[in-house]
Design a protein around this motif. Structure first.
Motif, PDB file in Angstrom:
ATOM      1  N   SER A  99      -3.824 -12.417  -6.600  1.00 30.60           N
ATOM      2  CA  SER A  99      -2.936 -12.134  -5.483  1.00 30.60           C
ATOM      3  C   SER A  99      -1.923 -11.088  -5.926  1.00 30.60           C
ATOM      4  CB  SER A  99      -2.220 -13.415  -5.050  1.00 30.60           C
ATOM      5  OG  SER A  99      -1.486 -13.939  -6.129  1.00 30.60           O
ATOM      6  N   GLN A 100      -1.937  -9.961  -5.250  1.00 33.11           N
ATOM      7  CA  GLN A 100      -0.982  -8.896  -5.556  1.00 33.11           C
ATOM      8  C   GLN A 100       0.172  -9.092  -4.576  1.00 33.11           C
ATOM      9  OE1 GLN A 100      -1.502  -5.771  -7.587  1.00 33.11           O
ATOM     10  NE2 GLN A 100      -3.000  -6.987  -8.638  1.00 33.11           N
ATOM     11  N   THR A 101       1.284  -9.618  -5.053  1.00 36.16           N
ATOM     12  CA  THR A 101       2.373  -9.947  -4.141  1.00 36.16           C
ATOM     13  C   THR A 101       3.331  -8.787  -3.932  1.00 36.16           C
ATOM     14  OG1 THR A 101       3.556 -10.871  -6.015  1.00 36.16           O
ATOM     15  CG2 THR A 101       2.313 -12.411  -4.647  1.00 36.16           C
ATOM     16  N   THR A 102       3.175  -7.722  -4.698  1.00 36.42           N
ATOM     17  CA  THR A 102       4.084  -6.589  -4.527  1.00 36.42           C
ATOM     18  C   THR A 102       3.291  -5.353  -4.141  1.00 36.42           C
ATOM     19  OG1 THR A 102       3.855  -5.780  -6.767  1.00 36.42           O
ATOM     20  CG2 THR A 102       5.509  -7.473  -6.424  1.00 36.42           C
ATOM     21  N   SER A 103       3.997  -4.412  -3.563  1.00 40.57           N
ATOM     22  CA  SER A 103       3.357  -3.136  -3.260  1.00 40.57           C
ATOM     23  C   SER A 103       3.979  -2.063  -4.146  1.00 40.57           C
ATOM     24  CB  SER A 103       3.524  -2.801  -1.776  1.00 40.57           C
ATOM     25  OG  SER A 103       4.899  -2.737  -1.474  1.00 40.57           O
ATOM     26  N   SER A 104       4.532  -2.486  -5.281  1.00 43.23           N
ATOM     27  CA  SER A 104       5.232  -1.542  -6.156  1.00 43.23           C
ATOM     28  C   SER A 104       4.316  -0.453  -6.704  1.00 43.23           C
ATOM     29  CB  SER A 104       5.891  -2.286  -7.313  1.00 43.23           C
ATOM     30  OG  SER A 104       4.890  -2.915  -8.100  1.00 43.23           O
ATOM     31  N   ILE A 105       3.007  -0.709  -6.722  1.00 42.39           N
ATOM     32  CA  ILE A 105       2.078   0.269  -7.276  1.00 42.39           C
ATOM     33  C   ILE A 105       1.239   0.907  -6.173  1.00 42.39           C
ATOM     34  CG2 ILE A 105       0.163   0.573  -8.933  1.00 42.39           C
ATOM     35  CD1 ILE A 105       2.695   0.012 -10.330  1.00 42.39           C
ATOM     36  N   PHE A 106       1.604   0.678  -4.934  1.00 48.70           N
ATOM     37  CA  PHE A 106       0.790   1.247  -3.873  1.00 48.70           C
ATOM     38  C   PHE A 106       0.958   2.764  -3.810  1.00 48.70           C
ATOM     39  CE2 PHE A 106      -0.135   2.656   0.401  1.00 48.70           C
ATOM     40  CZ  PHE A 106      -1.411   2.158   0.545  1.00 48.70           C
ATOM     41  N   VAL A 107      -0.168   3.462  -3.845  1.00 54.50           N
ATOM     42  CA  VAL A 107      -0.153   4.912  -3.617  1.00 54.50           C
ATOM     43  C   VAL A 107      -1.248   5.224  -2.605  1.00 54.50           C
ATOM     44  CG1 VAL A 107       0.703   5.515  -5.928  1.00 54.50           C
ATOM     45  CG2 VAL A 107      -1.742   5.480  -5.513  1.00 54.50           C
ATOM     46  N   GLU A 108      -1.050   6.273  -1.856  1.00 52.12           N
ATOM     47  CA  GLU A 108      -2.036   6.661  -0.856  1.00 52.12           C
ATOM     48  C   GLU A 108      -3.338   7.040  -1.547  1.00 52.12           C
ATOM     49  OE1 GLU A 108      -2.087   9.549   3.009  1.00 52.12           O
ATOM     50  OE2 GLU A 108      -0.216   9.390   1.875  1.00 52.12           O
ATOM     51  N   LYS A 109      -4.459   6.572  -0.983  1.00 56.53           N
ATOM     52  CA  LYS A 109      -5.772   6.835  -1.575  1.00 56.53           C
ATOM     53  C   LYS A 109      -6.273   8.191  -1.086  1.00 56.53           C
ATOM     54  CE  LYS A 109      -6.802   1.911  -1.786  1.00 56.53           C
ATOM     55  NZ  LYS A 109      -7.802   0.866  -1.642  1.00 56.53           N
ATOM     56  N   LYS A 110      -5.728   9.262  -1.664  1.00 58.30           N
ATOM     57  CA  LYS A 110      -6.131  10.607  -1.234  1.00 58.30           C
ATOM     58  C   LYS A 110      -6.186  11.541  -2.429  1.00 58.30           C
ATOM     59  CE  LYS A 110      -1.521  12.377  -0.426  1.00 58.30           C
ATOM     60  NZ  LYS A 110      -0.575  13.006   0.443  1.00 58.30           N
ATOM     61  N   LYS A 111      -6.888  12.641  -2.243  1.00 61.52           N
ATOM     62  CA  LYS A 111      -6.994  13.668  -3.288  1.00 61.52           C
ATOM     63  C   LYS A 111      -5.738  14.533  -3.275  1.00 61.52           C
ATOM     64  CE  LYS A 111     -11.953  14.622  -3.402  1.00 61.52           C
ATOM     65  NZ  LYS A 111     -12.307  14.867  -4.785  1.00 61.52           N
ATOM     66  N   LEU A 112      -5.216  14.800  -4.451  1.00 59.47           N
ATOM     67  CA  LEU A 112      -4.091  15.732  -4.577  1.00 59.47           C
ATOM     68  C   LEU A 112      -4.638  17.034  -5.145  1.00 59.47           C
ATOM     69  CD1 LEU A 112      -1.480  13.321  -6.233  1.00 59.47           C
ATOM     70  CD2 LEU A 112      -1.709  13.892  -3.817  1.00 59.47           C
ATOM     71  N   SER A 113      -4.109  18.155  -4.691  1.00 57.71           N
ATOM     72  CA  SER A 113      -4.597  19.435  -5.221  1.00 57.71           C
ATOM     73  C   SER A 113      -4.208  19.574  -6.690  1.00 57.71           C
ATOM     74  CB  SER A 113      -4.048  20.604  -4.403  1.00 57.71           C
ATOM     75  OG  SER A 113      -2.642  20.534  -4.353  1.00 57.71           O
ATOM     76  N   LYS A 114      -3.075  18.960  -7.070  1.00 60.64           N
ATOM     77  CA  LYS A 114      -2.653  18.981  -8.476  1.00 60.64           C
ATOM     78  C   LYS A 114      -2.309  17.558  -8.890  1.00 60.64           C
ATOM     79  CE  LYS A 114      -0.474  21.505 -12.013  1.00 60.64           C
ATOM     80  NZ  LYS A 114      -1.158  20.717 -13.001  1.00 60.64           N
ATOM     81  N   PRO A 115      -3.281  16.813  -9.458  1.00 62.09           N
ATOM     82  CA  PRO A 115      -2.986  15.439  -9.902  1.00 62.09           C
ATOM     83  C   PRO A 115      -1.888  15.449 -10.971  1.00 62.09           C
ATOM     84  CG  PRO A 115      -5.344  15.915 -10.035  1.00 62.09           C
ATOM     85  CD  PRO A 115      -4.645  17.203  -9.740  1.00 62.09           C
ATOM     86  N   PRO A 116      -1.084  14.370 -11.042  1.00 61.66           N
ATOM     87  CA  PRO A 116       0.049  14.342 -11.979  1.00 61.66           C
ATOM     88  C   PRO A 116      -0.339  14.312 -13.458  1.00 61.66           C
ATOM     89  CG  PRO A 116      -0.151  12.247 -10.821  1.00 61.66           C
ATOM     90  CD  PRO A 116      -1.141  13.178 -10.205  1.00 61.66           C
ATOM     91  N   LEU A 117      -1.543  13.799 -13.769  1.00 58.05           N
ATOM     92  CA  LEU A 117      -1.937  13.674 -15.171  1.00 58.05           C
ATOM     93  C   LEU A 117      -3.214  14.468 -15.432  1.00 58.05           C
ATOM     94  CD1 LEU A 117      -1.349   9.821 -15.442  1.00 58.05           C
ATOM     95  CD2 LEU A 117       0.186  11.627 -16.243  1.00 58.05           C
TER      96      LEU A 117
END
Length: 191
Positions: A3-21
């Motif tokens: 059970s994931q009770t927080t949304s602290s790690i929620f990110v939109e499931k989309k492609k970024l033109s420049k990923p952060p890593l």
């Protein structure tokens, strides 16, 4: 699923033109170094997990381990539900396999660190894993089929092992690696 009770790690499931890593690829020594346990789950760890997810989604992946982005920490992000925007991803910190089934199956695997290469790998069908979630809470999860495979694949990365190290068919391995510009010398077969 835990059970994931927080949304602290929620990110939109989309492609970024420049990923952060930046991803590292087969042949890079950084992928062969074992990851270190995370001693404190804090905002820095959660931010890394967020950036790992953004990078994974940008590359159409379903799993990513911190060593693949050059970070030697025992952190894995997994999302086998890419087409379900509301289903939260899984964040595993310091994961440890507590049990695995003796029943195995062979399925084709690929890896963001070895783009274009897909080969058959034999793995246990079911695993039980203990880990800490993104809030530092201890969790246990019994996974089977695809989720079990992704967990085992990503946990290998934490130990400097890549899926090609587990491929039994040497001919297919050589052909696929050569075809995609990777050196067979980068493979380190596991006993």
């Amino acid at each position: 699923m835990p059970s994931q009770t927080t949304s602290s790690i929620f990110v939109e499931k989309k492609k970024l033109s420049k990923p952060p890593l930046e991803l590292h690829y087969l042949g890079d020594r950084v992928l062969r170094q074992p990851a270190k346990r995370i001693t404190k789950v804090d905002d820095e760890v959660r931010q890394l997990a967020r950036q790992m997810l953004q990078t994974m989604y940008s590359e159409d992946g379903i799993g990513l381990a911190a060593p693949q982005v050059g970070v030697h920490k025992q952190l894995i992000v997994i999302d086998i539900h890419l087409d379900e925007p509301k289903t939260p991803p899984l964040v595993l910190i310091n994961p440890s396999i507590t049990r695995q089934s003796s029943k195995t199956c062979v399925i084709q695997e690929g890896c963001l660190s070895i783009p274009g290469v897909f080969l058959d790998v034999t793995r246990p069908e079911e695993v039980e894993v203990s880990y800490k979630d993104e809030m530092g809470r201890p969790q246990k999860l019994v996974a089977n089929d695809l989720l079990a495979r992704v967990i085992l694949h990503e946990m290998d990365h934490l130990n400097g092992v890549m899926f090609v190290d587990r491929v039994d068919n040497a001919l297919a391995l050589n052909q696929e690696l050569s075809k995609n510009g990777f050196s067979v010398q980068a493979v380190k077969p596991v006993a």
